[in-house]
Design an enzyme around this catalytic site. Sequence first.
Site, PDB file in Angstrom:
ATOM      1  N   HIS A 384      29.208  24.254   1.193  1.00 47.58           N
ATOM      2  CA  HIS A 384      28.604  24.219  -0.408  1.00 47.58           C
ATOM      3  C   HIS A 384      28.143  25.229  -0.573  1.00 47.58           C
ATOM      4  CE1 HIS A 384      28.541  22.303  -4.069  1.00 47.58           C
ATOM      5  NE2 HIS A 384      28.089  21.413  -3.894  1.00 47.58           N
ATOM      6  N   ASP A 388      32.632  25.945  -4.130  1.00 51.17           N
ATOM      7  CA  ASP A 388      32.201  24.972  -5.115  1.00 51.17           C
ATOM      8  C   ASP A 388      32.898  23.575  -5.326  1.00 51.17           C
ATOM      9  OD1 ASP A 388      30.732  26.867  -6.201  1.00 51.17           O
ATOM     10  OD2 ASP A 388      32.035  27.753  -7.647  1.00 51.17           O
TER      11      ASP A 388
END
Length: 412
Positions: A384, A388
Site C-alpha cells: 500500500h 493505490d
Amino acid sequence: MAGSIHVIKVPDVGEGTAEVELVAWHVRPGDAVVEDQGLADVMTDKAIVEIPSPVAGRVLALGGEVGQTLAVGAELIRIERAGDAEAPVAAPARAAPPPSPAAKLAATPPPYAGPARPAADRPIASPAVRRRAWELGVDLGGVVASGTAGRIVHADLDAHVAAHGTRPPDRAPGTGSAERNDQQAVPVIGLRRRIALQMQESKRRIPHFSYVEEVDVTEVEALRAALNTKWSAERGHLTLLPLLMRAMVLAVREFPQVNALFDDEAGVVTRHGAVHIGIATQTRHGLVVPVVRHAEARDLWAMAAELARLAEAARAGRATRAELSGSTITISSLGALGGIVSTPVINRPEVAIVAVNRIVERPVLRGGAVVSRRMMNLSSSFDHRVVDGMDAARFVQAMRATIEAPALLFVE
C-alpha cells in the site's frame, strides 16, 4: 608418510553473498574422502549449494556446526592430503554426523528397503538424491552408481526405480487411543529458516492490503481443453497457469506500477518492462519461488514448458540460484488445495502477488436463467505504500476481463 594440510574455505557463490548457513555435514573428523566428494551443504539466500572436496585425503577438523552462519572466506574444513606412501581411498567411509538435533534434522537417513550396508560401504549421493530416495522408499545401498568416485546421481536412481519399483517408507502400527507425551524439537535451519526470515521481513516492512475478485473460468477452461486436444502432442500439455500468466502480462501493460520492486531504504520504486513471474511453489523441502523470465516474450506453450522444467528442478532440489531469483511479480497457486480465498504474503521487494484459488462448479444466474459455471477467486495482495487501492482493483479486473473473454489472450 604424512601428507600436507589442505584448508577449504567457504566459497564465494556470487551475487554479493557475504555469508552462508551451514545446513549439513556429509563427513566427520577421521573420515577418508576422495576428490569431488560432497563435504557439506550450505544455504545462500536462494538455494542449497554442495561443497565438494578438491583433494583426496582424511578429514582433520570441521569449521562449524549445522545451523551456524559462516562468512565467505571462513575456514570450512581441514583435510590432510594422502601422503606418497598412502594410496587414495577408492570409496570413502561415511560415518554419521555428530548427534546434535540440528545435524539429525539435516542428515536424516532414508528408510532402507533392504539390508543395511556396512559403514565403510555407505553410498555417496547429493542431498537432493538422498531426499528423493527417502521419498521413494529406496535403499541407496542397492543402487548402482555411475557418477564420479562412485557417486549416485539422479539418473542412477531413476534406473533403479524403473527396474525395481519403489515402496513407501515403513509405518509403525497404530497405537489406538493411548496417551502421548512425546515432544520433538525441530531446529529451524536451512531453507525453512530463510523462508521464516523472508516472511517475517515482508510482513514487518510492507503494509499489505488484499483484494479478492471472483472470475468465471468456464470459457478459458474450454479453450484450454480445445488447445490440448489439437496441440498437446506437438507442443505439450497446457495447465491453466500459463493462461493466467498471459493475462497477467497483458494487465501489467496497463498497470506497470504493480510490476515493480521497491527499495524502501533508498526510497526508490523501479518499474520493470520485463515481466519475470515468480511461481510460489510448495515442495517437500519448503516454499521456493522459481522464476519464469521474460514472460512477456513467451507464448502459452513456451511458458508451460518452462514451468514444467522449473517445477521438476524445484521438487528435486536442483533449482539454481539464478532460477530462484529476479522475479518482478509473483503468482501463488495451490491447485486443488487453493481454498476459496487466501491472503498471500508479498515476495519482498516486489509490490504485488496474485494467488489462484480452487475452481468450483456451481449454479450462477445468467440472463434470468440458472446455469452451471466454473468459478474461481483471484486473491491478491499489494504494497500500500506504492500501489493505490483503486489501481490494484483495476489491475485484477483487467486480468478478470481477459480470462473471461479468452480470445483477448491472443490480442497484442
